[in-house]
Write an enzyme that holds these catalytic residues in place. Structure first.
Site, short mmCIF file in Angstrom:
data_model
loop_
_atom_site.label_atom_id
_atom_site.label_comp_id
_atom_site.label_asym_id
_atom_site.label_seq_id
_atom_site.Cartn_x
_atom_site.Cartn_y
_atom_site.Cartn_z
N LYS A 12 9.48 -10.23 -0.03
CA LYS A 12 8.09 -9.91 0.29
C LYS A 12 7.29 -11.17 0.65
O LYS A 12 7.61 -12.28 0.25
CB LYS A 12 7.41 -9.21 -0.89
CG LYS A 12 7.96 -7.84 -1.19
CD LYS A 12 7.41 -6.81 -0.25
CE LYS A 12 7.91 -5.42 -0.64
NZ LYS A 12 7.16 -4.35 -0.08
N ARG A 50 14.15 -1.91 -5.91
CA ARG A 50 14.60 -1.72 -4.52
C ARG A 50 14.78 -3.11 -3.92
O ARG A 50 13.87 -3.94 -3.97
CB ARG A 50 13.56 -0.92 -3.74
CG ARG A 50 14.11 -0.39 -2.42
CD ARG A 50 13.02 0.17 -1.58
NE ARG A 50 12.15 -0.98 -1.30
CZ ARG A 50 10.92 -0.90 -0.86
NH1 ARG A 50 10.36 0.24 -0.65
NH2 ARG A 50 10.21 -1.96 -0.62
#
Length: 184
Positions: A130, A164
């Protein structure tokens, strides 16, 4: 096997083809038919928090209290899902790391993830590669494995049940250790 979609028709076809879980980043809000498809299939459904839409979510997001705002959102979306016939035990919550959030919001959510366990639902967290990891480490996307592993371990330590990730083989041992430490 999870289908990541906000479209009921796509979810229905994926479930017919063997998908087991609907992962809806809109928490059933973009397609009015999604809740019915999920209820009929009686499959697990991931309800994720996102501020705005994928096109607008990073346009100056702001929270006075990100944990409280995400909590209120979950209360609303859980009630809606259940009113549409989705059984509570089929619901998974995702705080939506990176979806309409600044680095400080993502860090705060990870630090206070345990507060979301009050809902009694499994918590899914997607952290892999991210932007906030890049902002904190100065690393480009392809060099964020270590940061992703650290974030995954912290998430599990703080209450995440499902991670995830893009890097399953590397993440699995980090998650196993973090879970063992959490349960010790």
């Amino acid at each position: 096997l999870s289908i990541d979609t906000t479209k009921a028709g796509v979810a229905e076809k994926a479930l017919t083809a063997g998908a087991d879980i609907i992962n809806d980043i809109s928490a059933l809000s973009f397609d009015p038919n999604m809740a019915g498809i999920a209820a009929e299939a009686a499959c697990p459904v991931v309800l994720m928090h996102m501020k705005g839409t994928p096109r607008t979510m990073q346009e100056s997001p702001h929270y006075d209290d990100v944990v409280a705002e995400v909590s209120r959102y979950f209360i609303e979306r859980l009630a809606l899902a259940q009113s549409c016939g989705i059984k509570e035990e089929k619901i998974i919550l995702d705080v939506g790391i990176g979806f309409g959030k600044r680095t400080e919001d993502n860090v705060t959510l990870l630090k206070h993830l345990r507060q979301f366990t009050v809902f009694g639902r499994p918590l899914l967290v997607g952290l892999s590669r991210k932007r906030f990891i890049g902002e904190l480490t100065g690393k480009p996307v392809g060099e964020r494995l270590e940061g992703s592993l650290a974030a995954a371990a912290v998430a599990v330590q703080n209450g995440a049940d499902i991670i995830r990730t893009h890097d399953v083989a590397a993440t699995r041992p980090a998650v196993i250790i973090a879970a063992a430490l959490r349960e010790a």
